[in-house]
Design an enzyme around this catalytic site. Structure first.
Site, mmCIF file in Angstrom:
data_model
loop_
_atom_site.group_PDB
_atom_site.id
_atom_site.type_symbol
_atom_site.label_atom_id
_atom_site.label_comp_id
_atom_site.label_asym_id
_atom_site.label_seq_id
_atom_site.Cartn_x
_atom_site.Cartn_y
_atom_site.Cartn_z
ATOM 1 N N GLU A 34 0.824 -1.223 0.000
ATOM 2 C CA GLU A 34 0.000 0.000 0.000
ATOM 3 C C GLU A 34 0.853 1.266 0.000
ATOM 4 O O GLU A 34 1.497 1.606 0.987
ATOM 5 C CB GLU A 34 -0.937 -0.004 1.219
ATOM 6 C CG GLU A 34 -2.084 -0.955 1.092
ATOM 7 C CD GLU A 34 -2.999 -0.648 -0.087
ATOM 8 O OE1 GLU A 34 -3.324 0.543 -0.295
ATOM 9 O OE2 GLU A 34 -3.383 -1.589 -0.790
ATOM 10 N N GLU A 75 -5.700 3.857 8.024
ATOM 11 C CA GLU A 75 -5.250 3.490 6.674
ATOM 12 C C GLU A 75 -5.272 1.967 6.492
ATOM 13 O O GLU A 75 -5.701 1.459 5.451
ATOM 14 C CB GLU A 75 -3.828 4.037 6.446
ATOM 15 C CG GLU A 75 -3.317 3.878 5.027
ATOM 16 C CD GLU A 75 -4.182 4.540 3.965
ATOM 17 O OE1 GLU A 75 -4.462 5.740 4.106
ATOM 18 O OE2 GLU A 75 -4.591 3.847 3.010
ATOM 19 N N GLU A 82 -11.185 -2.342 1.648
ATOM 20 C CA GLU A 82 -11.063 -2.393 0.174
ATOM 21 C C GLU A 82 -10.864 -3.830 -0.305
ATOM 22 O O GLU A 82 -11.501 -4.281 -1.258
ATOM 23 C CB GLU A 82 -9.862 -1.549 -0.274
ATOM 24 C CG GLU A 82 -10.151 -0.068 -0.377
ATOM 25 C CD GLU A 82 -8.884 0.731 -0.700
ATOM 26 O OE1 GLU A 82 -8.954 1.948 -0.621
ATOM 27 O OE2 GLU A 82 -7.832 0.122 -0.999
ATOM 28 N N ASP A 101 -15.850 4.273 -0.202
ATOM 29 C CA ASP A 101 -15.769 5.732 -0.050
ATOM 30 C C ASP A 101 -15.844 6.142 1.425
ATOM 31 O O ASP A 101 -15.135 7.050 1.868
ATOM 32 C CB ASP A 101 -16.889 6.421 -0.841
ATOM 33 C CG ASP A 101 -16.638 6.348 -2.342
ATOM 34 O OD1 ASP A 101 -15.551 5.884 -2.734
ATOM 35 O OD2 ASP A 101 -17.524 6.754 -3.122
HETATM 36 N N1 LIG Z 1 -16.951 -2.762 -6.803
HETATM 37 C C1 LIG Z 1 -17.097 -1.435 -6.874
HETATM 38 N N2 LIG Z 1 -18.293 -0.890 -7.153
HETATM 39 C C2 LIG Z 1 -18.458 0.452 -7.217
HETATM 40 N N3 LIG Z 1 -17.489 1.356 -7.046
HETATM 41 C C3 LIG Z 1 -16.263 0.899 -6.746
HETATM 42 C C4 LIG Z 1 -15.997 -0.510 -6.654
HETATM 43 N N4 LIG Z 1 -14.676 -0.672 -6.362
HETATM 44 C C5 LIG Z 1 -14.177 0.563 -6.257
HETATM 45 N N5 LIG Z 1 -15.105 1.528 -6.494
HETATM 46 C C6 LIG Z 1 -14.909 2.991 -6.480
HETATM 47 O O1 LIG Z 1 -13.595 3.282 -6.899
HETATM 48 C C7 LIG Z 1 -12.857 3.938 -5.864
HETATM 49 C C8 LIG Z 1 -11.448 3.443 -5.880
HETATM 50 O O2 LIG Z 1 -11.445 2.075 -5.518
HETATM 51 P P1 LIG Z 1 -10.104 1.265 -5.284
HETATM 52 O O3 LIG Z 1 -10.443 -0.074 -4.767
HETATM 53 O O4 LIG Z 1 -9.269 1.362 -6.512
HETATM 54 O O5 LIG Z 1 -9.446 2.108 -4.120
HETATM 55 P P2 LIG Z 1 -8.074 2.908 -4.195
HETATM 56 O O6 LIG Z 1 -8.169 4.001 -5.203
HETATM 57 O O7 LIG Z 1 -7.008 1.890 -4.320
HETATM 58 O O8 LIG Z 1 -8.122 3.536 -2.740
HETATM 59 P P3 LIG Z 1 -6.871 3.931 -1.886
HETATM 60 O O9 LIG Z 1 -6.255 5.107 -2.600
HETATM 61 O O10 LIG Z 1 -7.461 4.279 -0.538
HETATM 62 O O11 LIG Z 1 -5.985 2.714 -1.818
HETATM 63 C C9 LIG Z 1 -13.612 3.610 -4.575
HETATM 64 O O12 LIG Z 1 -13.422 4.590 -3.577
HETATM 65 C C10 LIG Z 1 -15.042 3.567 -5.085
HETATM 66 O O13 LIG Z 1 -15.563 4.887 -5.184
#
Ligand SMILES: Nc1ncnc2c1ncn2[C@@H]1O[C@H](COP(=O)(O)OP(=O)(O)OP(=O)(O)O)[C@@H](O)[C@H]1O
Length: 130
Positions: A34, A75, A82, A101
């Site tokens: 991460e 975090e 996630e 979110d």
């Molecule tokens: N299965 C899903 N259905 C709907 N929206 C999703 C889904 N997965 C992710 N998202 C949306 O995409 C965004 C980013 O998801 P992701 O899993 O890539 O997190 P990330 O960008 O890696 O977060 P971080 O920066 O905290 O590690 C989420 O905050 C959400 O808004």
């Protein structure tokens, strides 16, 4: 669908040593995989360095350490949520989006708190020093 323990392909931790090992593995995995957590660790190192540089008080250390751990815990919890959501579904789902979110929002809240606390602690020291 939840399955019975007897159907699972893994075993529960047998003792405290096992539980501790899993927890340590969790921290290691989160740091390696991460980017955001590594950023927070670096920020913590900088802040601790500043704490020594300005010889902050015992109470200031207490608040600072609490803030640092609160951010790291938020975090890691965000990361766990996630991952759990990703295991549950690969499809776009409104509830999955909300879960991720909201978890991200909790990190933003506690990070903002940590920044404000950092400013309250360090600004007087910086002004006094210069
Ligand atoms: N299965 C899903 N259905 C709907 N929206 C999703 C889904 N997965 C992710 N998202 C949306 O995409 C965004 C980013 O998801 P992701 O899993 O890539 O997190 P990330 O960008 O890696 O977060 P971080 O920066 O905290 O590690 C989420 O905050 C959400 O808004």
């Amino acid at each position: 669908m939840l399955m019975d323990y007897k159907d699972r392909k893994y075993k529960r931790s047998k003792n405290y040593a096992d539980s501790f090992k899993h927890a340590y593995t969790g921290i290691k995995t989160a740091v390696i995989e991460e980017r955001n957590l590594r950023f927070h660790f670096c920020a913590a190192v900088v802040v601790i360095g500043l704490g020594f540089f300005y010889s902050i008080t015992r109470t200031e250390w207490l608040v600072l350490v609490l803030c640092i751990f609160a951010v790291l815990v938020a975090e890691m919890t965000n990361t766990a949520i996630e991952r759990a959501v990703d295991v549950a579904t690969e499809r776009f789902m409104e509830e999955a989006k909300k879960a991720k979110d909201i978890a991200a929002g909790s990190v933003l809240l506690v990070s903002t708190c940590a920044v404000v606390v950092g400013l309250i602690i360090f600004i007087p020291h910086i002004l006094h020093f210069s």
